[in-house]
Design an enzyme around this catalytic site. Sequence first.
Site, mmCIF file in Angstrom:
data_model
loop_
_atom_site.group_PDB
_atom_site.id
_atom_site.type_symbol
_atom_site.label_atom_id
_atom_site.label_comp_id
_atom_site.label_asym_id
_atom_site.label_seq_id
_atom_site.Cartn_x
_atom_site.Cartn_y
_atom_site.Cartn_z
ATOM 1 N N CYS A 295 29.733 -12.636 -31.915
ATOM 2 C CA CYS A 295 29.543 -11.000 -30.956
ATOM 3 C C CYS A 295 28.369 -11.167 -31.352
ATOM 4 C CB CYS A 295 31.104 -10.594 -31.507
ATOM 5 S SG CYS A 295 31.222 -8.848 -30.765
ATOM 6 N N CYS B 184 0.929 -1.411 -0.003
ATOM 7 C CA CYS B 184 -0.534 0.512 -0.282
ATOM 8 C C CYS B 184 0.882 1.880 -0.328
ATOM 9 C CB CYS B 184 -0.987 -0.030 1.063
ATOM 10 S SG CYS B 184 -2.116 1.285 1.234
#
Length: 324
Positions: A168, A127
Amino acid sequence: MSSDTPKRYMKPALSELKNKLTPEQYSCTQEEGTESPFQNAYWDQKDDGLYVDVVSGEPLFSSLDKYDSGSGWPSFTKPLHNTQNLTLKKDRRFGMIRTEVRSLQADSHLGHVFDDGPPESGGLRYCINSASLQFIPVDQLKAHNLGSYLFLFATKKGWEIATLAGGCFWGVEDLLKAQMGVIETRVGYTGGNTRAPSYNIVTTGLSGHAEAVQILFDPHQLKYEDLLLLFFKLHDPTTPNQQGNDIGTQYRSAIFYESDKQKMIASKIKEHVNQSGLWKKPIVTEIIPASTFWNAEEYHQKYLEKNPGGYTCHFLRNINYPAL
Ligand code: MHO
């Protein structure tokens, strides 16, 4: 601290915060105040996006975990990152025993957590005061440097994820992120057998992971078929465990499918590329089910954007595969 550990946030002096924040924001975050229910910015906010700490900008909650608790305060079933960027404290004020929730970076008071949340989502109710938060809608996440969180909204937004390995990951990501219909990309390691691998481990080839790129895309603008055809133009799919001068299983060519539909399309496109005769050797791209994708270190993300002219062995070949 490794070079990749984010710098700890330096909270401004209280006098500075007093000028920067509204009185309500200051009272909630710095004086453990509570705003009025139903009269705050986000109690009824239903849009998709992230809620960040109003002081530091640290991402704390997601709209995906927000629900209507009827309390008049924004309520969440869980925080964005487990509780790793929250601190929980016992709060004995006002004759009650409650659990206070604070942010980690700016140490802002946020609200409390209770155990009367929806049971099907774990039973917790965070809350939180609206005044402690700032809402960043999905379409502004990139502008706030929070683009990597866009992946969370894939299902909700009808976006798709593709996971591709072709050497890569710097160059693969760089070429794919520029394509129309691509919403976001990230680089990482997948398909291996160690948890949370680092680049140093993957580069030995021993972890079994491939350097891979995840592409978040809008299927209305870019079809998976067309994304794969691009993939087959930007790397050489005929060299086993090698791309250019980069050699090792981490550089293998692979499509990690996320659904049966992707699996079917991937097989069809691989066959199409093979049949085209435009490569002299057979296509060796593996088609395997997606498994955990481990994000690579921050310095590898959008590497060529950060390091213009940096190493890459990828380029878009002038290949025209026959129409499908
Ligand atoms: N040959 C390059 C590959 C980098 S890529 C992220 C290098 O060793 O820097 O694997």
